[in-house]
Design an enzyme around this catalytic site. Structure first.
Site, PDB file in Angstrom:
ATOM      1  N   LYS A  64       1.110  -1.288  -0.004  1.00 39.82           N
ATOM      2  CA  LYS A  64       0.280  -0.089   0.241  1.00 39.82           C
ATOM      3  C   LYS A  64       1.050   1.431   0.113  1.00 39.82           C
ATOM      4  CE  LYS A  64      -2.106   2.554   3.269  1.00 39.82           C
ATOM      5  NZ  LYS A  64      -1.713   4.060   2.232  1.00 39.82           N
ATOM      6  N   GLU A 117      10.212   0.798  10.296  1.00 44.22           N
ATOM      7  CA  GLU A 117      11.310   1.438   9.894  1.00 44.22           C
ATOM      8  C   GLU A 117      10.809   2.926  10.083  1.00 44.22           C
ATOM      9  OE1 GLU A 117      13.670   4.410   8.596  1.00 44.22           O
ATOM     10  OE2 GLU A 117      12.991   4.569   7.058  1.00 44.22           O
ATOM     11  N   CYS A 142      13.475   9.906   6.821  1.00 44.19           N
ATOM     12  CA  CYS A 142      13.703   9.732   8.243  1.00 44.19           C
ATOM     13  C   CYS A 142      14.789   9.420   8.813  1.00 44.19           C
ATOM     14  CB  CYS A 142      13.044   8.670   8.732  1.00 44.19           C
ATOM     15  SG  CYS A 142      14.222   7.498   6.864  1.00 44.19           S
ATOM     16  N   GLU A 147      10.469  14.551  15.455  1.00 44.23           N
ATOM     17  CA  GLU A 147      10.880  14.657  13.813  1.00 44.23           C
ATOM     18  C   GLU A 147      10.186  15.900  13.331  1.00 44.23           C
ATOM     19  OE1 GLU A 147       9.648  11.381  12.102  1.00 44.23           O
ATOM     20  OE2 GLU A 147      11.335  11.322  11.143  1.00 44.23           O
TER      21      GLU A 147
HETATM   22  P1  TAP Z   1       2.508   7.234   8.502  1.00 45.79           P
HETATM   23  O1  TAP Z   1       0.727   7.365   9.367  1.00 45.79           O
HETATM   24  O2  TAP Z   1       3.288   6.730   9.500  1.00 45.79           O
HETATM   25  O3  TAP Z   1       2.077   6.843   6.994  1.00 45.79           O
HETATM   26  C1  TAP Z   1       3.027   6.333   7.030  1.00 45.79           C
HETATM   27  C2  TAP Z   1       2.247   5.123   6.171  1.00 45.79           C
HETATM   28  O4  TAP Z   1       1.017   4.478   6.908  1.00 45.79           O
HETATM   29  C3  TAP Z   1       1.465   5.479   5.306  1.00 45.79           C
HETATM   30  O5  TAP Z   1       0.920   4.301   3.756  1.00 45.79           O
HETATM   31  C4  TAP Z   1      -0.332   5.343   5.739  1.00 45.79           C
HETATM   32  O6  TAP Z   1      -1.094   5.567   4.560  1.00 45.79           O
HETATM   33  C5  TAP Z   1       0.216   4.413   6.640  1.00 45.79           C
HETATM   34  N1  TAP Z   1      -0.710   4.458   7.258  1.00 45.79           N
HETATM   35  C6  TAP Z   1      -1.265   5.195   8.321  1.00 45.79           C
HETATM   36  N2  TAP Z   1      -2.100   4.383   9.969  1.00 45.79           N
HETATM   37  C7  TAP Z   1      -2.431   3.282   9.160  1.00 45.79           C
HETATM   38  C8  TAP Z   1      -2.465   2.258   9.902  1.00 45.79           C
HETATM   39  N3  TAP Z   1      -3.367   2.987  11.414  1.00 45.79           N
HETATM   40  N4  TAP Z   1      -1.980   1.115   9.825  1.00 45.79           N
HETATM   41  C9  TAP Z   1      -1.549   0.252   8.730  1.00 45.79           C
HETATM   42  N5  TAP Z   1      -1.556   1.855   8.036  1.00 45.79           N
HETATM   43  C10 TAP Z   1      -1.282   2.769   8.612  1.00 45.79           C
HETATM   44  O7  TAP Z   1       2.751   8.496   8.142  1.00 45.79           O
HETATM   45  P2  TAP Z   1       2.790  10.093   7.887  1.00 45.79           P
HETATM   46  O8  TAP Z   1       0.945  10.343   8.248  1.00 45.79           O
HETATM   47  O9  TAP Z   1       2.627   9.863   6.501  1.00 45.79           O
HETATM   48  O10 TAP Z   1       3.608  11.064   8.914  1.00 45.79           O
HETATM   49  C11 TAP Z   1       4.162  11.651   9.594  1.00 45.79           C
HETATM   50  C12 TAP Z   1       4.453  11.811  10.365  1.00 45.79           C
HETATM   51  O11 TAP Z   1       5.637  10.984  10.686  1.00 45.79           O
HETATM   52  C13 TAP Z   1       4.887  12.653   9.511  1.00 45.79           C
HETATM   53  O12 TAP Z   1       5.222  13.920  10.189  1.00 45.79           O
HETATM   54  C14 TAP Z   1       6.769  12.184   9.872  1.00 45.79           C
HETATM   55  O13 TAP Z   1       7.263  12.765  11.081  1.00 45.79           O
HETATM   56  C15 TAP Z   1       6.438  11.053   9.984  1.00 45.79           C
HETATM   57  N6  TAP Z   1       7.318   9.806   8.843  1.00 45.79           N
HETATM   58  C16 TAP Z   1       8.214   9.834   9.047  1.00 45.79           C
HETATM   59  C17 TAP Z   1       8.685   8.902   7.775  1.00 45.79           C
HETATM   60  C18 TAP Z   1       9.592   8.027   7.991  1.00 45.79           C
HETATM   61  S1  TAP Z   1      10.188   7.236   6.165  1.00 45.79           S
HETATM   62  N7  TAP Z   1       9.820   7.727   9.148  1.00 45.79           N
HETATM   63  C19 TAP Z   1       7.990   9.035   6.543  1.00 45.79           C
HETATM   64  C20 TAP Z   1       6.650   9.490   6.984  1.00 45.79           C
HETATM   65  C21 TAP Z   1       6.382  10.188   8.080  1.00 45.79           C
HETATM   66  P3  TAP Z   1      -1.855   6.997   4.075  1.00 45.79           P
HETATM   67  O14 TAP Z   1      -0.454   8.081   4.327  1.00 45.79           O
HETATM   68  O15 TAP Z   1      -1.696   6.693   2.802  1.00 45.79           O
HETATM   69  O16 TAP Z   1      -2.942   7.507   4.911  1.00 45.79           O
END
Ligand code: TAP
Length: 450
Positions: A157, A231, A265, A362
């Site tokens: 996904k 990760e 990240c 972060e």
């Molecule tokens: P997340 O919510 O963690 O999203 C990552 C992935 O998980 C997306 O595909 C998301 O779907 C999915 N997801 C969300 N809730 C889930 C659940 N309960 N069960 C399974 N999958 C789920 O990150 P975000 O909202 O995009 O970003 C929030 C914060 O996370 C950022 O501000 C940043 O600090 C941090 N972040 C960190 C990283 C890395 S690589 N460390 C990457 C992204 C964000 P959808 O996004 O499609 O809703």
């Protein structure tokens, strides 16, 4: 398996973060769609992929890698449109690294007896993979290439805001004649991810994203037989000693925090600079930051693109405002921001204390928190004073200091006199709340083998 189908959920729009224009309407996969994808993956696993000799699986991976190279321009443009990152990054970093990842793991597919998991290691089955929006295609490659090389099938996904390159990748799988069901892409938001992670017929869960969601996933799979790798976030220290080559360090600091708008990240988001050189270093850093060009992601001269979403921009603004409120001093590059789209200028905060939230959380944006230190011991202590432990950087002329400091840092990756270097042969992953499991290199195979 093997074909594009309509999702049963309501569709959603994906937009260009640089212009807010709608790029496409995307189907949302509901629990029944996820179930159909997992069933397709299970069939392909049982009937074809797990039985296929590694040397045959390798051919498909090589083919995919070559098509990615051939269609590199198309992939880079699509990634920049959907994510907002500068084309010079998607073209010169993301896409070549994606192809390299498939080439690298293609090489492993018929050599798994050397993976360190015994003479005849076996695949796990169906992998459910959930990835974020910061490196959509690269995270897909990190997840899919080792899984397929080891004989697993996958359901992946992509993030809600960046589904397009994953869909183009599905087309590439068709073009490579990959057997139907080996790779399945389900688009949607958090609920789709939840349905995938919680599906009873998924044997392995691989997640990259926020620590908060990572913890929820760890809870969701606790007590099941699913294997998990996570990760998660980071708050990396980039440590500059007084004997460091200053101009090189400035380049590394800029690359460390402003590459990909800081949506990384392992970004070097905490600069730890030795007090005796802090004034000079900050002067040079500000001068260098003033030369960064922000704007149209599709312009080849752009250094800083758009923030990926309105939501992320809001989060960056909130945390930066907190920096002001907590007494840190903000400095930002003076520039005219486009009126449409999501933009945040390259910013640094000085006078940051370890207790400040901008030093602990972060921000995931182009915001650098600067702290100072006097001795190597103090640098190590401050660098390790974080719940995270994904990466770190050390800048010094002394080889012995690099070794001693790197040894004491609690971080999965430590770069010396460089930053943000990625290679498929090199394992990547975290300590503490940055998650567990490694991706890349021989270590990356362990997550997908019994
Ligand atoms: P997340 O919510 O963690 O999203 C990552 C992935 O998980 C997306 O595909 C998301 O779907 C999915 N997801 C969300 N809730 C889930 C659940 N309960 N069960 C399974 N999958 C789920 O990150 P975000 O909202 O995009 O970003 C929030 C914060 O996370 C950022 O501000 C940043 O600090 C941090 N972040 C960190 C990283 C890395 S690589 N460390 C990457 C992204 C964000 P959808 O996004 O499609 O809703």
């Amino acid at each position: 398996g093997g074909e594009f189908v309509e999702g049963r959920g309501t569709s959603f729009k994906t937009i260009s973060p640089a212009t807010e224009e709608v790029l496409a309407e995307v189907a949302e996969a509901d629990a029944a769609d996820v179930d159909a994808a997992v069933k397709a993956a299970r069939r392909a696993y049982d009937k074809v992929w797990s039985r296929m000799p590694g040397r045959e699986r390798a051919k498909y991976l090589y083919r995919i890698a070559r098509i990615i190279q051939e269609r590199g321009r198309e992939l880079a443009v699509l990634e920049s449109l959907d994510n907002g990152k500068p084309i010079k990054e998607s073209r010169d970093v993301d896409v070549p690294t994606v192809a390299a990842h498939f080439f690298y793991y293609a090489g492993w597919a018929d050599k798994l007896e050397y993976a360190g998991r015994g003479a005849d290691p076996q695949p796990l089955g169906v992998a459910g993979q959930v990835i974020p929006w910061n490196f959509p295609l690269l995270m897909l490659a990190w997840k899919i290439a080792p899984a397929l090389a080891c004989g697993n099938t996958v359901v992946l996904k992509p993030a809600e805001t960046t589904p397009l390159t994953a869909l183009l990748f599905a087309e590439i799988c068709q073009q490579a004649d990959l057997p139907p069901g080996v790779v399945n892409i389900v688009t949607g938001a958090g609920a789709t991810g939840q349905a995938l992670v919680g599906h009873p017929d998924v044997d392995k869960v691989a997640f990259t994203g926020s620590t908060e969601v990572g913890k929820a996933i760890a809870r969701a799979v606790a007590g099941t037989s699913k294997k998990v790798t996570l990760e998660l976030g980071g708050k990396a220290a980039n440590i500059v000693f007084d004997d460091a080559p200053i101009d090189q360090a400035v380049e590394g600091i800029v690359d460390g925090i402003f590459f990909n708008q800081g949506h990384v990240c392992c970004a070097g988001s905490r600069l730890l600079v030795q007090e005796s050189i802090s004034e000079e270093l900050l002067d040079r850093l500000k001068r260098r930051m003033s030369t960064l060009r922000m704007g149209d992601p599709l312009d080849k001269n752009t250094d800083i693109g758009a923030i990926n979403s309105g939501e992320q921009l809001k989060r960056i603004r909130e945390l930066s405002d907190l920096g002001d409120a907590e007494g840190a001093e903000r400095w930002e590059v003076a520039c005219d921001l486009p009126t449409k789209g999501y933009w945040f200028p390259p910013t640094l905060f000085t006078g940051v204390s370890q207790a400040h939230r901008i030093a602990r959380e972060e921000i995931f944006g182009p915001v650098l928190s600067v702290l100072t230190f006097r001795t190597p011991a103090e640098a190590v202590e401050k660098a390790n004073n974080t719940p995270y432990g994904l990466s770190a950087g050390v800048w010094t002329d002394k080889g012995s200091r690099i070794l001693s400091v790197a040894h004491q840092l609690r971080a999965g990756v430590v770069w010396a006199n460089t930053f943000n270097k990625f290679d498929p042969t090199s394992p990547f992953g975290g300590f503490k709340e940055s998650g567990y499991g490694r991706e890349g290199g021989r270590h990356g195979l362990e997550a997908y083998l019994k």
